[in-house]
Design a protein around this motif. Structure first.
Motif, PDB file in Angstrom:
ATOM      1  N   MET A   1       0.847  -1.193   0.000  1.00  0.00           N
ATOM      2  CA  MET A   1       0.000   0.000   0.000  1.00  0.00           C
ATOM      3  C   MET A   1       0.881   1.240   0.000  1.00  0.00           C
ATOM      4  O   MET A   1       1.803   1.358   0.817  1.00  0.00           O
ATOM      5  CB  MET A   1      -0.918  -0.003   1.227  1.00  0.00           C
ATOM      6  CG  MET A   1      -1.872   1.187   1.290  1.00  0.00           C
ATOM      7  SD  MET A   1      -2.900   1.139   2.781  1.00  0.00           S
ATOM      8  CE  MET A   1      -3.862  -0.339   2.465  1.00  0.00           C
ATOM      9  N   ALA A   2       0.640   2.173  -0.908  1.00  0.00           N
ATOM     10  CA  ALA A   2       1.423   3.387  -0.993  1.00  0.00           C
ATOM     11  C   ALA A   2       1.178   4.267   0.226  1.00  0.00           C
ATOM     12  O   ALA A   2       0.102   4.275   0.805  1.00  0.00           O
ATOM     13  CB  ALA A   2       1.076   4.158  -2.264  1.00  0.00           C
ATOM     14  N   GLU A   3       2.242   4.996   0.644  1.00  0.00           N
ATOM     15  CA  GLU A   3       2.075   5.915   1.760  1.00  0.00           C
ATOM     16  C   GLU A   3       1.343   7.165   1.292  1.00  0.00           C
ATOM     17  O   GLU A   3       1.799   7.841   0.373  1.00  0.00           O
ATOM     18  CB  GLU A   3       3.434   6.292   2.340  1.00  0.00           C
ATOM     19  CG  GLU A   3       3.342   7.256   3.512  1.00  0.00           C
ATOM     20  CD  GLU A   3       4.696   7.583   4.093  1.00  0.00           C
ATOM     21  OE1 GLU A   3       4.947   8.767   4.370  1.00  0.00           O
ATOM     22  OE2 GLU A   3       5.502   6.651   4.257  1.00  0.00           O
ATOM     23  N   PRO A   4       0.232   7.489   1.891  1.00  0.00           N
ATOM     24  CA  PRO A   4      -0.518   8.662   1.431  1.00  0.00           C
ATOM     25  C   PRO A   4       0.182   9.955   1.810  1.00  0.00           C
ATOM     26  O   PRO A   4       0.748  10.081   2.889  1.00  0.00           O
ATOM     27  CB  PRO A   4      -1.857   8.532   2.143  1.00  0.00           C
ATOM     28  CG  PRO A   4      -1.565   7.707   3.350  1.00  0.00           C
ATOM     29  CD  PRO A   4      -0.461   6.764   2.966  1.00  0.00           C
ATOM     30  N   SER A   5       0.184  10.913   0.918  1.00  0.00           N
ATOM     31  CA  SER A   5       0.718  12.234   1.222  1.00  0.00           C
ATOM     32  C   SER A   5      -0.340  13.311   1.029  1.00  0.00           C
ATOM     33  O   SER A   5      -0.057  14.496   1.157  1.00  0.00           O
ATOM     34  CB  SER A   5       1.914  12.551   0.326  1.00  0.00           C
ATOM     35  OG  SER A   5       1.550  12.485  -1.034  1.00  0.00           O
ATOM     36  N   TRP A   6      -1.572  12.891   0.702  1.00  0.00           N
ATOM     37  CA  TRP A   6      -2.686  13.808   0.510  1.00  0.00           C
ATOM     38  C   TRP A   6      -3.771  13.508   1.533  1.00  0.00           C
ATOM     39  O   TRP A   6      -4.027  12.350   1.868  1.00  0.00           O
ATOM     40  CB  TRP A   6      -3.294  13.661  -0.885  1.00  0.00           C
ATOM     41  CG  TRP A   6      -2.425  14.141  -2.001  1.00  0.00           C
ATOM     42  CD1 TRP A   6      -1.478  13.422  -2.689  1.00  0.00           C
ATOM     43  CD2 TRP A   6      -2.429  15.446  -2.576  1.00  0.00           C
ATOM     44  NE1 TRP A   6      -0.903  14.201  -3.651  1.00  0.00           N
ATOM     45  CE2 TRP A   6      -1.459  15.448  -3.615  1.00  0.00           C
ATOM     46  CE3 TRP A   6      -3.150  16.610  -2.327  1.00  0.00           C
ATOM     47  CZ2 TRP A   6      -1.206  16.570  -4.395  1.00  0.00           C
ATOM     48  CZ3 TRP A   6      -2.907  17.726  -3.105  1.00  0.00           C
ATOM     49  CH2 TRP A   6      -1.941  17.706  -4.117  1.00  0.00           C
ATOM     50  N   ILE A   7      -4.428  14.565   1.994  1.00  0.00           N
ATOM     51  CA  ILE A   7      -5.600  14.441   2.853  1.00  0.00           C
ATOM     52  C   ILE A   7      -6.694  15.316   2.255  1.00  0.00           C
ATOM     53  O   ILE A   7      -6.440  16.479   1.913  1.00  0.00           O
ATOM     54  CB  ILE A   7      -5.314  14.905   4.291  1.00  0.00           C
ATOM     55  CG1 ILE A   7      -4.247  14.012   4.945  1.00  0.00           C
ATOM     56  CG2 ILE A   7      -6.590  14.899   5.132  1.00  0.00           C
ATOM     57  CD1 ILE A   7      -3.787  14.499   6.305  1.00  0.00           C
ATOM     58  N   SER A   8      -7.902  14.756   2.090  1.00  0.00           N
ATOM     59  CA  SER A   8      -9.034  15.568   1.648  1.00  0.00           C
ATOM     60  C   SER A   8     -10.015  15.740   2.799  1.00  0.00           C
ATOM     61  O   SER A   8     -10.105  14.893   3.690  1.00  0.00           O
ATOM     62  CB  SER A   8      -9.727  14.946   0.430  1.00  0.00           C
ATOM     63  OG  SER A   8     -10.551  13.854   0.809  1.00  0.00           O
ATOM     64  N   LEU A   9     -10.732  16.867   2.770  1.00  0.00           N
ATOM     65  CA  LEU A   9     -11.708  17.187   3.808  1.00  0.00           C
ATOM     66  C   LEU A   9     -13.055  17.492   3.171  1.00  0.00           C
ATOM     67  O   LEU A   9     -13.154  18.352   2.288  1.00  0.00           O
ATOM     68  CB  LEU A   9     -11.252  18.401   4.618  1.00  0.00           C
ATOM     69  CG  LEU A   9      -9.971  18.261   5.450  1.00  0.00           C
ATOM     70  CD1 LEU A   9      -9.592  19.613   6.055  1.00  0.00           C
ATOM     71  CD2 LEU A   9     -10.145  17.228   6.540  1.00  0.00           C
ATOM     72  N   THR A  10     -14.093  16.800   3.637  1.00  0.00           N
ATOM     73  CA  THR A  10     -15.468  17.043   3.201  1.00  0.00           C
ATOM     74  C   THR A  10     -16.314  17.170   4.458  1.00  0.00           C
ATOM     75  O   THR A  10     -16.397  16.225   5.249  1.00  0.00           O
ATOM     76  CB  THR A  10     -15.987  15.876   2.346  1.00  0.00           C
ATOM     77  OG1 THR A  10     -15.123  15.675   1.226  1.00  0.00           O
ATOM     78  CG2 THR A  10     -17.415  16.145   1.865  1.00  0.00           C
ATOM     79  N   THR A  11     -16.943  18.331   4.665  1.00  0.00           N
ATOM     80  CA  THR A  11     -17.701  18.526   5.903  1.00  0.00           C
ATOM     81  C   THR A  11     -18.935  19.393   5.660  1.00  0.00           C
ATOM     82  O   THR A  11     -19.116  19.968   4.585  1.00  0.00           O
ATOM     83  CB  THR A  11     -16.856  19.229   6.989  1.00  0.00           C
ATOM     84  OG1 THR A  11     -16.771  20.634   6.707  1.00  0.00           O
ATOM     85  CG2 THR A  11     -15.452  18.665   7.087  1.00  0.00           C
ATOM     86  N   ASP A  12     -19.740  19.509   6.712  1.00  0.00           N
ATOM     87  CA  ASP A  12     -20.870  20.445   6.728  1.00  0.00           C
ATOM     88  C   ASP A  12     -20.578  21.621   7.653  1.00  0.00           C
ATOM     89  O   ASP A  12     -21.498  22.276   8.148  1.00  0.00           O
ATOM     90  CB  ASP A  12     -22.157  19.734   7.147  1.00  0.00           C
ATOM     91  CG  ASP A  12     -22.096  19.139   8.546  1.00  0.00           C
ATOM     92  OD1 ASP A  12     -21.010  19.137   9.170  1.00  0.00           O
ATOM     93  OD2 ASP A  12     -23.139  18.655   9.040  1.00  0.00           O
ATOM     94  N   TYR A  13     -19.295  21.932   7.868  1.00  0.00           N
ATOM     95  CA  TYR A  13     -18.904  22.943   8.843  1.00  0.00           C
ATOM     96  C   TYR A  13     -19.188  24.376   8.400  1.00  0.00           C
ATOM     97  O   TYR A  13     -19.215  25.282   9.230  1.00  0.00           O
ATOM     98  CB  TYR A  13     -17.411  22.818   9.156  1.00  0.00           C
ATOM     99  CG  TYR A  13     -17.035  21.623  10.003  1.00  0.00           C
ATOM    100  CD1 TYR A  13     -17.978  20.956  10.776  1.00  0.00           C
ATOM    101  CD2 TYR A  13     -15.720  21.171  10.031  1.00  0.00           C
ATOM    102  CE1 TYR A  13     -17.621  19.868  11.548  1.00  0.00           C
ATOM    103  CE2 TYR A  13     -15.357  20.089  10.808  1.00  0.00           C
ATOM    104  CZ  TYR A  13     -16.305  19.431  11.563  1.00  0.00           C
ATOM    105  OH  TYR A  13     -15.950  18.359  12.332  1.00  0.00           O
ATOM    106  N   GLY A  14     -19.356  24.599   7.111  1.00  0.00           N
ATOM    107  CA  GLY A  14     -19.531  25.955   6.632  1.00  0.00           C
ATOM    108  C   GLY A  14     -18.211  26.712   6.634  1.00  0.00           C
ATOM    109  O   GLY A  14     -17.147  26.159   6.920  1.00  0.00           O
TER     110      GLY A  14
END
Length: 263
Positions: A1-14
Motif C-alpha cells: 500500500m502506498a504511503e498517502p501524502s494527501w488528505i481531503s476534507l469534506t464537511t458540513d462545517y460551513g
C-alpha cells in the motif's frame, strides 16, 4: 500500500466559523508535509446522504490518500468513529453511512478499524468536535505512514451502518428516481444511473414539463429543460440558461418522474 501524502476534507462545517481552520491546524501540526484538498465544507448541515453522494462522486478523481468526511449529527453519542481501507485510499469519519458509498467507489472495503487508540486522538476529546479531536489527528497519522491497525480494533465491514438505498423505479413508460444532488447551478441530479436514459425518445416529460433528451445544456432551447447524463453518470435535469430546481419546484430527497420510452 502506498504511503498517502494527501488528505481531503469534506464537511458540513460551513465557512463562517473556525472549524475548518482548526482541522487544518491539527493536520499541519502532526503531518506538516501532507497536502490538503478541501472538497467542500458546504454540505447542508447534518445531511449525511448529500455528504455521502458528494464524497463518492469526488474521491475517484483525487490522489491516493486519506479522505476525511464529517457530516455527523450523532457526534458524542455511541456511534463509532472509523477508518476504512480500500484499494484506492483510506476513509476516515463517523460510522453513520457517510463513508460506505465512497469506499465502494474506491474499489470496495478491505479493512475497517474503530478509532479508539488514545495515542491517536487529541489529549482531550470534545464531545461535539470529533472532526478536530478524532478524525483530523487520525488522518494525519495515517498520512505519515502509521499503520491502520494501530488506530483501533478491527470492525466487521458487514456491521457498518449503511444508508437506505435511494428510490429508483422503472415501470411501464416511467422512470421514478430520488433527487440526490442539486448543484449550485440549479441542475438536478437523480439517483438513477445514466444508462436508464438509453430507451428514451428525443422528447420526454419531467414532472409534467416537456424536456428534450440531450448530451449537454445547449441541446435545449434557452429556458427549456434538458434531460442528460451528467459527469457522475447519473440522470440529471437542467435548464439551458436557468435553474431546473426552480422550474420544477423540487428539492433533494423528492421523487422526480421522467416519462417516455419504456414499453
Amino acid at each position: 500500500m502506498a504511503e498517502p501524502s494527501w488528505i481531503s476534507l469534506t464537511t458540513d462545517y460551513g465557512l463562517t466559523d473556525g472549524f475548518v481552520a482548526a482541522c487544518h491546524g491539527v493536520i499541519g501540526r502532526l503531518a506538516p508535509q501532507a497536502r490538503v484538498i478541501d472538497v467542500t465544507h458546504l454540505i447542508p448541515p447534518a445531511d449525511v446522504r448529500r455528504g455521502a453522494a458528494v464524497l463518492a462522486q469526488t474521491v475517484p478523481y483525487l490522489p491516493w490518500g486519506v479522505h476525511v468526511a464529517v457530516v455527523d449529527p450523532g457526534v458524542g453519542t455511541r456511534r463509532r468513529g472509523i477508518a476504512v481501507a480500500t484499494e484506492g485510499g483510506l476513509l476516515v469519519g463517523p460510522d453513520n453511512g457517510l463513508l460506505v458509498e465512497a469506499a465502494e467507489a474506491l474499489g470496495g472495503i478491505d479493512r475497517v478499524v474503530e478509532l479508539s487508540s488514545p495515542g491517536w486522538l487529541a489529549p482531550q476529546v470534545s464531545r461535539t468536535f470529533h472532526g478536530r479531536d478524532v478524525f483530523a489527528p487520525v488522518a494525519a497519522r495515517l498520512a505519515t505512514g502509521s499503520p491502520l491497525a494501530d488506530a483501533g480494533p478491527a470492525v466487521d465491514p458487514a456491521d457498518l451502518v449503511r444508508l437506505t438505498p435511494p428510490t429508483v423505479r422503472v415501470t411501464a413508460g416511467v422512470l421514478t428516481a430520488e433527487i440526490s444532488i442539486v448543484d449550485q447551478f440549479g441542475n438536478v441530479q437523480l439517483a438513477a444511473e445514466g444508462g436508464l436514459l438509453d430507451p428514451l425518445p428525443d422528447t420526454v416529460v419531467v414532472a409534467g414539463h416537456v424536456a428534450v433528451r440531450g448530451r449537454t445544456f445547449a441541446d435545449a432551447n434557452p429556458g427549456a429543460l434538458v434531460v442528460y447524463v451528467d459527469s457522475a453518470d447519473r440522470v440529471a435535469v437542467a435548464v439551458n440558461g436557468g435553474r431546473a430546481v426552480d422550474l420544477l419546484a423540487v428539492r433533494v430527497g423528492d421523487l422526480l418522474t421522467v416519462t417516455g420510452g419504456w414499453g
